[in-house]
Design a protein around this motif. Structure first.
Motif, PDB file in Angstrom:
ATOM      1  N   SER A 242       0.806  -1.210   0.000  1.00 26.00           N
ATOM      2  CA  SER A 242       0.000   0.000   0.000  1.00 26.00           C
ATOM      3  C   SER A 242       0.850   1.276   0.000  1.00 26.00           C
ATOM      4  O   SER A 242       1.725   1.415  -0.845  1.00 26.00           O
ATOM      5  N   ARG A 243       0.680   2.177   0.969  1.00 31.04           N
ATOM      6  CA  ARG A 243       1.510   3.392   0.951  1.00 31.04           C
ATOM      7  C   ARG A 243       2.989   3.018   1.055  1.00 31.04           C
ATOM      8  O   ARG A 243       3.864   3.723   0.577  1.00 31.04           O
ATOM      9  N   LYS A 246       4.204   2.127  -2.397  1.00 30.72           N
ATOM     10  CA  LYS A 246       4.611   3.335  -3.129  1.00 30.72           C
ATOM     11  C   LYS A 246       6.061   3.637  -2.722  1.00 30.72           C
ATOM     12  O   LYS A 246       6.919   3.965  -3.544  1.00 30.72           O
ATOM     13  N   GLU A 280      -8.837   5.747  -6.245  1.00 35.19           N
ATOM     14  CA  GLU A 280      -8.210   6.945  -5.683  1.00 35.19           C
ATOM     15  C   GLU A 280      -7.583   7.782  -6.814  1.00 35.19           C
ATOM     16  O   GLU A 280      -6.984   7.234  -7.727  1.00 35.19           O
ATOM     17  N   PHE A 289      -3.937  12.976   2.205  1.00 37.43           N
ATOM     18  CA  PHE A 289      -2.580  12.741   2.730  1.00 37.43           C
ATOM     19  C   PHE A 289      -1.638  13.834   2.208  1.00 37.43           C
ATOM     20  O   PHE A 289      -0.734  13.557   1.419  1.00 37.43           O
ATOM     21  N   TRP A 292       2.298  13.245   2.093  1.00 43.78           N
ATOM     22  CA  TRP A 292       3.001  12.112   1.465  1.00 43.78           C
ATOM     23  C   TRP A 292       3.945  12.527   0.333  1.00 43.78           C
ATOM     24  O   TRP A 292       5.012  11.973   0.169  1.00 43.78           O
ATOM     25  N   TRP A 333     -10.038   0.522  -5.088  1.00 42.55           N
ATOM     26  CA  TRP A 333      -9.466   1.832  -4.710  1.00 42.55           C
ATOM     27  C   TRP A 333      -8.050   1.984  -5.273  1.00 42.55           C
ATOM     28  O   TRP A 333      -7.615   3.060  -5.631  1.00 42.55           O
ATOM     29  N   HIS A 384      -7.730  -5.658   0.037  1.00 40.40           N
ATOM     30  CA  HIS A 384      -6.495  -4.892   0.183  1.00 40.40           C
ATOM     31  C   HIS A 384      -5.707  -5.410   1.388  1.00 40.40           C
ATOM     32  O   HIS A 384      -6.106  -5.203   2.535  1.00 40.40           O
TER      33      HIS A 384
HETATM   34  C1  GCU Z   1      -5.452   4.657   1.872  1.00 43.28           C
HETATM   35  C2  GCU Z   1      -4.863   5.475   0.769  1.00 43.28           C
HETATM   36  C3  GCU Z   1      -4.020   4.661  -0.190  1.00 43.28           C
HETATM   37  C4  GCU Z   1      -3.016   3.843   0.564  1.00 43.28           C
HETATM   38  C5  GCU Z   1      -3.704   3.062   1.663  1.00 43.28           C
HETATM   39  C6  GCU Z   1      -2.754   2.295   2.595  1.00 43.28           C
HETATM   40  O1  GCU Z   1      -6.417   3.791   1.363  1.00 43.28           O
HETATM   41  O2  GCU Z   1      -5.920   6.131   0.110  1.00 43.28           O
HETATM   42  O3  GCU Z   1      -3.340   5.484  -1.117  1.00 43.28           O
HETATM   43  O4  GCU Z   1      -2.286   3.021  -0.302  1.00 43.28           O
HETATM   44  O5  GCU Z   1      -4.425   3.925   2.487  1.00 43.28           O
HETATM   45  O6  GCU Z   1      -1.616   2.663   2.735  1.00 43.28           O
HETATM   46  O7  GCU Z   1      -3.240   1.343   3.214  1.00 43.28           O
END
Ligand code: GCU
Length: 404
Positions: A242-243, A246, A280, A289, A292, A333, A384
């Protein structure tokens, strides 16, 4: 004399390299497959331009001034019924009140240095395991209540230590909140202030946000792993969900010591193409956020067409090192198809190096991983999350590319 000639030659080459990007006109790449004619063209012209875009407009650059970083081994324990050795190391960054705690699990019976998975964790090192000796970071949520054990081991499903150790791999992790707290604090806590010039109170518009900071933390952990004799530092895969997926992609784009990158459900601002505005969007992520990315990224909120290159460019920056992008069927998402397309559109850059890109032109069926090339993809049935199914695929992929 010989040295002077060699120096002049090197200077000449460097000047030619610098001159190159300005002599070739570069058009916006947008959200298309990245097709170029040679590795030279990619490395001399397009890669620097794309890198510069992500560095100045998306994640933000790390300031020039670097604070001193030192490492101190805090404790070594036997773990997983003797199968592993657990080491905990404090990474001390000048100017920071608390250390970044590195948690390391190593296979106990390894005769030679082992490859490793390195990633940032969400809730604290103590959450990835039930081992009582794992130090609770003072920055972790519920750190005080933790005396009552409540929050220990709640993320073990995301870090299947037994499976990874049995595969002969080490695991290294740091907690995001030790590097930079994940809320909009005006960059007053975490590592940002350690980098401020005199009088500076916030990052400049093209300077890093939290993702850049977490990626920096991964590189500093890699510095430590390079000194750890039990680790084969030439085979470290950077991983994140997730984040933090990234973050893993951006860390690998910046730091070529990462031999592989794994993005699990990274979505918007990670693997997913922004132009699709599916799930998103850039506007939504910047609003929810704001800490970020760098401030420049706001220019692209509701203005995705203006992006010089889409997120396929981020994946291409990792080439020719293997990359794995994964989605989940219920994770709309994060736009699974957008994640798939990014991997596909980055593949031509891998092919320039004689590597196989993604071996599918269309989204595969759920739970049918495609990992025969250097760009891999799967979409897992479910929500997720990062599960043992995902890890099984990553371990297979790593074993294939790392040769063990
Ligand atoms: C939120 C956010 C996402 C991210 C996620 C996470 O859903 O919108 O961009 O990836 O959190 O980190 O779990």
């Amino acid at each position: 004399m010989k040295r002077t000639i060699a120096m002049l030659l090197m200077l000449g080459c460097a000047m030619m390299a610098l001159a190159q990007p300005t002599t070739i006109k570069v058009k916006k790449y947008g959200a298309k497959p990245l097709c170029f004619s040679s590795v030279e063209e990619w490395e001399m012209v397009h890669r620097p331009v794309i890198y510069n875009f992500f560095e100045r407009e998306v994640y933000g650059r790390v300031p020039m001034y670097q604070p001193a970083v030192t490492y101190e081994l805090l404790r070594t324990d036997s773990a997983l019924n003797g199968k592993a050795v657990c080491k905990q190391v404090a990474m001390n960054v000048a100017g920071m009140k608390t250390p970044v705690l590195i948690l390391l699990y190593l296979p106990a019976d390894a005769k030679t240095p082992v490859p490793a998975f390195l990633g940032v964790n969400f809730m604290g090192n103590h959450q990835i395991t039930n081992d009582e000796f794992v130090i609770v970071s003072p920055n972790a949520p519920l750190a005080k209540q933790l005396k009552s054990k409540r929050a220990r081991g709640t993320s073990t499903s995301r870090w299947p230590l037994d499976m990874i150790i049995d595969a002969g791999y080490a695991v290294a992790t740091i907690y995001r909140g030790d590097v930079d707290p994940d809320y909009d604090d005006g960059f007053q806590n975490g590592i940002h202030p350690s980098f401020y010039r005199q009088g500076q109170t916030a990052p400049a518009v093209d300077e890093w946000g939290a993702i850049g900071a977490w990626a920096w933390g991964l590189s500093r952990t890699m510095d430590y792993l390079e000194t750890e004799s039990a680790i084969d530092s030439k085979h470290v895969a950077v991983i994140g969900h997730s984040r933090l997926g990234k973050t893993a992609l951006w860390a690998a784009a910046q730091d070529t010591r990462f031999a592989m990158a794994i993005s699990n459900n990274s979505g918007c601002g990670g693997a997913a193409l922004s132009i699709r505005k599916h799930g998103e969007t850039v506007a939504k992520i910047n609003k929810t956020f704001p800490h970020w990315f760098c401030d420049n990224y706001n220019k692209y909120s509701n203005n995705e067409e203006a992006l010089f290159v889409d997120q396929q460019g981020l994946i291409a920056l990792i080439a020719p090192r293997p990359v794995y992008v994964a989605s989940a069927t219920l994770d709309d998402w994060a736009d699974p198809e957008g994640e798939f397309l990014s991997a596909l559109y980055a593949s031509p850059v891998y092919e320039l190096y004689g590597k196989k890109g993604l071996e599918a032109k269309k989204m595969p069926a759920p739970d049918s991983p495609i990992h025969g090339g250097s760009v891999a993809y799967h979409v897992r049935t479910g929500k997720h999350d990062i599960t043992s199914y995902d890890w099984e695929q990553y371990i297979k992929f790593a074993k294939y590319h790392f040769g063990r």
